[in-house]
Design a protein around this motif. Structure first.
Motif, mmCIF file in Angstrom:
data_model
loop_
_atom_site.group_PDB
_atom_site.id
_atom_site.type_symbol
_atom_site.label_atom_id
_atom_site.label_comp_id
_atom_site.label_asym_id
_atom_site.label_seq_id
_atom_site.Cartn_x
_atom_site.Cartn_y
_atom_site.Cartn_z
ATOM 1 N N ALA A 349 0.829 -1.206 0.000
ATOM 2 C CA ALA A 349 0.000 0.000 0.000
ATOM 3 C C ALA A 349 0.864 1.256 0.000
ATOM 4 O O ALA A 349 0.597 2.220 -0.732
ATOM 5 C CB ALA A 349 -0.923 -0.010 1.215
ATOM 6 N N PHE A 350 1.920 1.234 0.810
ATOM 7 C CA PHE A 350 2.787 2.408 0.880
ATOM 8 C C PHE A 350 3.511 2.653 -0.440
ATOM 9 O O PHE A 350 3.595 3.786 -0.917
ATOM 10 C CB PHE A 350 3.816 2.248 2.002
ATOM 11 C CG PHE A 350 4.913 3.286 1.941
ATOM 12 C CD1 PHE A 350 4.664 4.610 2.262
ATOM 13 C CD2 PHE A 350 6.188 2.938 1.512
ATOM 14 C CE1 PHE A 350 5.658 5.565 2.168
ATOM 15 C CE2 PHE A 350 7.182 3.891 1.425
ATOM 16 C CZ PHE A 350 6.926 5.211 1.752
ATOM 17 N N LEU A 351 4.061 1.607 -1.040
ATOM 18 C CA LEU A 351 4.798 1.767 -2.294
ATOM 19 C C LEU A 351 3.904 2.309 -3.397
ATOM 20 O O LEU A 351 4.357 3.104 -4.232
ATOM 21 C CB LEU A 351 5.441 0.442 -2.702
ATOM 22 C CG LEU A 351 6.609 -0.027 -1.820
ATOM 23 C CD1 LEU A 351 7.043 -1.429 -2.221
ATOM 24 C CD2 LEU A 351 7.774 0.936 -1.905
ATOM 25 N N THR A 352 2.659 1.880 -3.411
ATOM 26 C CA THR A 352 1.727 2.411 -4.396
ATOM 27 C C THR A 352 1.514 3.911 -4.188
ATOM 28 O O THR A 352 1.517 4.698 -5.142
ATOM 29 C CB THR A 352 0.369 1.673 -4.296
ATOM 30 O OG1 THR A 352 0.589 0.280 -4.592
ATOM 31 C CG2 THR A 352 -0.626 2.245 -5.292
ATOM 32 N N LYS A 353 1.338 4.305 -2.945
ATOM 33 C CA LYS A 353 1.122 5.726 -2.630
ATOM 34 C C LYS A 353 2.397 6.541 -2.881
ATOM 35 O O LYS A 353 2.332 7.684 -3.335
ATOM 36 C CB LYS A 353 0.667 5.879 -1.185
ATOM 37 C CG LYS A 353 -0.678 5.241 -0.885
ATOM 38 C CD LYS A 353 -1.775 5.792 -1.774
ATOM 39 C CE LYS A 353 -3.111 5.153 -1.435
ATOM 40 N NZ LYS A 353 -4.198 5.654 -2.349
ATOM 41 N N ARG A 354 3.551 5.959 -2.579
ATOM 42 C CA ARG A 354 4.797 6.692 -2.815
ATOM 43 C C ARG A 354 5.034 6.912 -4.303
ATOM 44 O O ARG A 354 5.499 7.973 -4.720
ATOM 45 C CB ARG A 354 5.979 5.944 -2.203
ATOM 46 C CG ARG A 354 7.268 6.774 -2.217
ATOM 47 C CD ARG A 354 8.388 6.140 -1.431
ATOM 48 N NE ARG A 354 8.944 4.962 -2.097
ATOM 49 C CZ ARG A 354 9.978 4.256 -1.616
ATOM 50 N NH1 ARG A 354 10.518 4.581 -0.450
ATOM 51 N NH2 ARG A 354 10.441 3.215 -2.269
ATOM 52 N N GLN A 355 4.698 5.913 -5.104
ATOM 53 C CA GLN A 355 4.834 6.069 -6.546
ATOM 54 C C GLN A 355 3.932 7.196 -7.046
ATOM 55 O O GLN A 355 4.324 7.991 -7.910
ATOM 56 C CB GLN A 355 4.470 4.752 -7.251
ATOM 57 C CG GLN A 355 4.701 4.780 -8.742
ATOM 58 C CD GLN A 355 4.482 3.407 -9.382
ATOM 59 O OE1 GLN A 355 4.301 2.411 -8.682
ATOM 60 N NE2 GLN A 355 4.472 3.362 -10.683
ATOM 61 N N SER A 356 2.734 7.275 -6.485
ATOM 62 C CA SER A 356 1.824 8.361 -6.850
ATOM 63 C C SER A 356 2.381 9.711 -6.421
ATOM 64 O O SER A 356 2.276 10.709 -7.136
ATOM 65 C CB SER A 356 0.457 8.115 -6.190
ATOM 66 O OG SER A 356 -0.421 9.211 -6.396
ATOM 67 N N PHE A 357 2.998 9.738 -5.248
ATOM 68 C CA PHE A 357 3.567 10.985 -4.708
ATOM 69 C C PHE A 357 4.654 11.542 -5.632
ATOM 70 O O PHE A 357 4.713 12.750 -5.893
ATOM 71 C CB PHE A 357 4.143 10.710 -3.314
ATOM 72 C CG PHE A 357 4.827 11.889 -2.696
ATOM 73 C CD1 PHE A 357 4.120 12.934 -2.132
ATOM 74 C CD2 PHE A 357 6.219 11.951 -2.669
ATOM 75 C CE1 PHE A 357 4.770 14.017 -1.558
ATOM 76 C CE2 PHE A 357 6.887 13.032 -2.107
ATOM 77 C CZ PHE A 357 6.142 14.075 -1.549
ATOM 78 N N PHE A 358 5.519 10.643 -6.146
ATOM 79 C CA PHE A 358 6.598 11.085 -7.013
ATOM 80 C C PHE A 358 6.186 11.195 -8.476
ATOM 81 O O PHE A 358 6.950 11.644 -9.323
ATOM 82 C CB PHE A 358 7.796 10.123 -6.901
ATOM 83 C CG PHE A 358 8.565 10.278 -5.612
ATOM 84 C CD1 PHE A 358 9.211 11.464 -5.304
ATOM 85 C CD2 PHE A 358 8.622 9.242 -4.693
ATOM 86 C CE1 PHE A 358 9.918 11.626 -4.119
ATOM 87 C CE2 PHE A 358 9.314 9.375 -3.502
ATOM 88 C CZ PHE A 358 9.963 10.572 -3.208
ATOM 89 N N GLY A 359 4.979 10.773 -8.760
ATOM 90 C CA GLY A 359 4.463 10.892 -10.121
ATOM 91 C C GLY A 359 5.050 9.853 -11.030
ATOM 92 O O GLY A 359 5.183 10.066 -12.229
#
Length: 359
Positions: A349-359
């Motif tokens: 879940a975190f990696l998915t959100k982090r990928q979204s954060f960095f675009g």
């Protein structure tokens, strides 16, 4: 003042006089370490040298470790047998390279859909993994410790594009241990050759493809110059571990304090080498991405589907080897299953959100 100085000197005298006697009574241990990789190879080769240097330093020379690279004293894949036979006191290598002796040894390096390097360390140190490894190898005269993992590895370098499962049929591919057994069920002809032979074999056309480690190690070997298609991640080389195996005679000859020192250095090396490899992979992957002539991709869906089926079959075959193998494999995958549930909620879940954060 004089009396106080005399008392202080007298009190210190026994310890000062005793110290040379302790040093003289302490046994000297001269160890030969044979590694399966070229001496000083970036990553694993440097790790072997650093481990040897630190063991020598921390014991103030009481354990003096001399390192021999692949082929310098024994053949690259004969290092484990060299320790069992007394030619050397320590070996350094991947369990997958010794899987011809017992395929279960591969699980401590790389297993289908198995433990990542952080999970592997947790299992080995706290989940019962070290105890199972001891049960597995102590009777053969070996005391083995994990020495670090490369993390998720490259699935393979190929000379041609892999568009479907059919493209794997009949390929001569360098793969060791359980990965080789999984690929064999897919129609691949796996062969296990020492690391130093991979590039020449690809260049000569003896191999159609190969797996080695990951971006940094693969780039250092120049695999991108002899194979234009890189596929990742590997379905089997998950931990990508390497180990230090000490002969039981050499291990038992140490004092309790020296054993603690060796364990401490080895645990530190497992962490340091894992961290270094990830750092090196980050830099190397960026370089590989900027090579326009190189194709970087993941296996097609039908290949992944076939790998899942083949992996389940291989795992079951290993379990049927003996009661110990069944108990060992079930313990390994019970831990992997538990960690998967945990990481699904936290890491994924975190990696998915982090990928979204960095675009």
């Amino acid at each position: 003042m004089k009396r106080r100085a005399f008392i202080t000197a007298a009190a210190a005298a026994p310890a000062g006089l005793a110290a040379p006697n302790i040093v003289r009574a302490q046994a000297q241990h001269n160890w030969k370490l044979v590694t399966s990789v070229p001496r000083g190879l970036p990553g694993p080769g440097v790790s072997a040298l650093r481990w040897a240097e630190r063991i020598t330093d921390i014991t103030e020379g009481a354990i003096n470790v001399e390192v021999f690279g692949a082929g310098e004293l024994v053949a690259p894949f004969a290092t484990q047998e060299a320790v069992e036979g007394g030619t050397a006191e320590v070996y350094h290598g991947s369990g997958s390279w010794f899987s011809g002796r017992d395929i279960a040894h591969s699980f401590f390096t790389a297993a289908p859909f198995g433990l990542t390097y952080d999970e592997m360390h947790a299992w080995m140190y706290f989940g019962g993994g070290q105890e199972l490894l001891d049960e597995f190898t102590n009777p053969r005269g070996l005391k083995i410790f994990i020495g670090g993992g490369s993390g998720l590895q490259t699935a393979g370098w190929f000379k041609k594009e892999i568009k479907s499962l059919d493209d794997l049929q009949g390929l001569n591919f360098r793969a060791a241990g359980l990965y080789g057994e999984v690929l064999r069920k897919l129609g691949v002809n796996p062969t296990s050759i020492p690391p130093g032979d991979i590039f020449p074999a690809l260049q000569a056309g003896t191999l159609d493809g190969a797996e080695w480690v990951g971006p940094s190690n693969d780039l250092a070997f120049g695999l991108q110059n002899v194979a234009g298609f890189m596929y990742a991640p590997s379905p089997v080389e998950i931990y990508g571990g390497i180990e230090f195996g000490i002969g039981m005679d050499a291990w038992n000859a140490l004092t309790d304090a020296q054993r603690v020192m060796v364990e401490a250095v080895t645990e530190a090396e497992a962490n340091r080498s894992s961290a270094y490899t990830l750092h090196a992979h980050l830099q190397a992957y960026e370089k590989l991405q900027n090579m326009p002539e190189l194709t970087i991709d993941t296996f097609p869906d039908d290949v992944w589907d076939a790998i899942e089926v083949a992996a389940a079959e291989v795992i079951e075959e290993v379990k049927q080897t003996s009661d110990f193998h069944q108990r060992f494999v079930e313990a390994y995958y019970a831990y992997a299953r538990q960690s998967t549930q945990y990481k699904r909620f936290y890491d994924s879940a975190f990696l998915t959100k982090r990928q979204s954060f960095f675009g």
